[in-house]
Design a protein around this motif. Structure first.
Motif, short mmCIF file in Angstrom:
data_model
loop_
_atom_site.label_atom_id
_atom_site.label_comp_id
_atom_site.label_asym_id
_atom_site.label_seq_id
_atom_site.Cartn_x
_atom_site.Cartn_y
_atom_site.Cartn_z
N CYS A 1 0.88 -1.11 0.06
CA CYS A 1 0.05 0.06 0.02
C CYS A 1 0.83 1.34 -0.04
O CYS A 1 0.35 2.45 -0.15
CB CYS A 1 -0.97 -0.12 1.16
N ASN B 1 -4.24 3.03 1.59
CA ASN B 1 -4.86 1.88 0.52
C ASN B 1 -4.16 2.31 -0.84
O ASN B 1 -4.61 3.47 -1.45
CB ASN B 1 -6.24 1.91 0.63
N GLU C 1 -6.50 6.89 3.34
CA GLU C 1 -7.80 6.99 3.43
C GLU C 1 -8.35 7.47 4.33
O GLU C 1 -9.24 8.15 4.54
CB GLU C 1 -8.36 5.36 3.75
N GLN C 2 -7.71 7.80 5.83
CA GLN C 2 -8.17 8.48 6.87
C GLN C 2 -6.87 8.50 7.84
O GLN C 2 -5.96 7.68 7.78
CB GLN C 2 -9.13 7.66 7.71
N TYR D 1 -13.85 1.12 3.16
CA TYR D 1 -12.48 0.48 3.18
C TYR D 1 -12.03 0.46 4.67
O TYR D 1 -11.49 -0.53 5.29
CB TYR D 1 -11.43 1.10 2.51
N VAL D 2 -11.77 1.87 5.43
CA VAL D 2 -11.34 1.90 6.85
C VAL D 2 -12.42 0.99 7.54
O VAL D 2 -11.78 0.35 8.50
CB VAL D 2 -11.33 3.19 7.08
N THR E 1 -14.18 5.85 5.39
CA THR E 1 -14.72 5.15 4.12
C THR E 1 -14.80 3.82 4.46
O THR E 1 -14.72 3.14 5.70
CB THR E 1 -13.59 5.08 3.21
N LYS F 1 -2.51 5.92 -1.13
CA LYS F 1 -3.30 6.93 -0.73
C LYS F 1 -3.55 6.88 0.76
O LYS F 1 -3.88 5.75 1.25
CB LYS F 1 -4.48 7.09 -1.60
#
Length: 328
Positions: free
Chosen positions: A46, A214, A219-220, A235-236, A233, A217
């Motif tokens: 990642c 991810n 994500e949070q 994903y998180v 998100t 980038k």
């Protein structure tokens, strides 16, 4: 740790590092505050280790800047940077005693012998390994070798300590002890740490803030509580901890197993199901309920589980949850 009044120790601005195959990281921006542990968390590939290596100088950046104490370090070789890096593989010199391993970097800095001895004694006390100076790395366990590797880095008094999956080669119990040791040492010394791991439990345990990554980038970026309770998100939500996802119209409801309630019998307008498995895990019970095509996982305190059995007809109720658009 409140970041409002904190001074920025490490700053990454508009940073790109792209490999020949197109992988890498782009447009990375991150402020790390003095005295905090920031963990880069994400699956293999990642970009988290790429970022760590650009901070340490082991990779050159393609664009942007990296500063420590407002001074750019982007063009400096690793040995000229105010950083120290601890790797997964310890990287201790096998032919040198523990004392010689620890003294090596200090000798290069022309620090007087008696001062080196004083610092090493104090550091071995701090990592709870006094009296091991004459031993060699192969006489130590993996956890002990990693303590020495961390001690060696701390002796150089870096402005930022970089840790690349340092505990992943250790077994679970030692790993937990090492996390506690690291938090204690970090707190006592007030050092700034950037930590890389793919283990979300480890990130939750040691960090002041977590950067969830991810595919190159962010994500949070937030505290462990923020990323756990308010994932930005889907994903998180799926990456941090256990999470149930329930499709409802154009939305997906994300709810933690501990926020699901199981009630006996079916209901006309709720979510009905059948108990699929019941597993007692110490102080709580993990119950899986088959609701249509979806399995909903519930964590119930053992005292509240009662007589929940496989095959029981039940309905579930959601407590605290987060809603995402279905197409996210």
């Amino acid at each position: 740790m409140s970041t409002a009044a904190k001074e920025i120790k490490l700053q990454i601005t508009q940073m790109d590092k792209v490999y020949d195959n197109g992988d890498g990281v782009r447009n990375i921006n991150l402020d790390v505050y003095n005295g905090e542990i920031v963990t880069m968390l994400g699956p293999s590939g990642c970009g988290k280790t790429t970022i760590l290596r650009t901070i340490g100088g082991f990779l050159n950046i393609d664009a942007g800047d990296i500063t420590i104490n407002n001074q750019s370090i982007a063009q400096l070789p690793p040995e000229k940077r105010p950083t120290a890096m601890v790797f997964q593989s310890y990287n201790l010199w096998p032919h040198m005693s523990i004392y010689e391993n620890l003294a090596f970097g200090l000798k290069l800095r022309k620090i007087p012998k008696d001062e080196i001895a004083r610092r090493i004694d104090a550091m071995l006390e701090m990592v709870r390994m006094p009296g091991c100076e004459k031993k060699y790395p192969n006489q130590l366990s993996g956890g002990q070798q990693q303590r020495i590797a961390i001690a060696r880095s701390l002796l150089l008094q870096p402005e930022v300590l970089l840790l690349d999956e340092p505990f992943s080669a250790l077994d679970a119990k030692i790993r937990m002890q090492m996390r506690e040791e690291l938090k204690k040492i970090q707190s006592e010394l007030g050092i700034t740490v950037v930590f890389v791991t793919h283990d979300q439990e480890e990130a939750m345990a040691i960090s002041h803030r977590i950067v969830v990554m991810n595919k190159g980038k962010f994500e949070q970026v937030g505290s462990p509580t923020e990323v756990y309770d308010n994932p930005a998100t889907k994903y998180v939500a799926s990456f941090i901890g256990e999470m149930n996802f329930w499709n409802q119209g154009n939305e997906v409801i994300a709810v933690r197993p501990e926020d699901v309630k199981i009630l006996p019998g079916h209901t006309d307008n709720g979510i009905n199901g059948t108990v699929r498995t019941v597993m007692i895990l110490g102080h709580y019970v993990d119950v899986n309920v088959q609701c249509g095509e979806t399995v909903i996982k519930c964590f119930i305190p053992r005292t509240e589980c009662g007589s929940c059995d496989v095959g029981d007809q039940v309905h579930v109720e959601f407590g605290r949850n987060v809603v995402f658009p279905k197409d996210e």
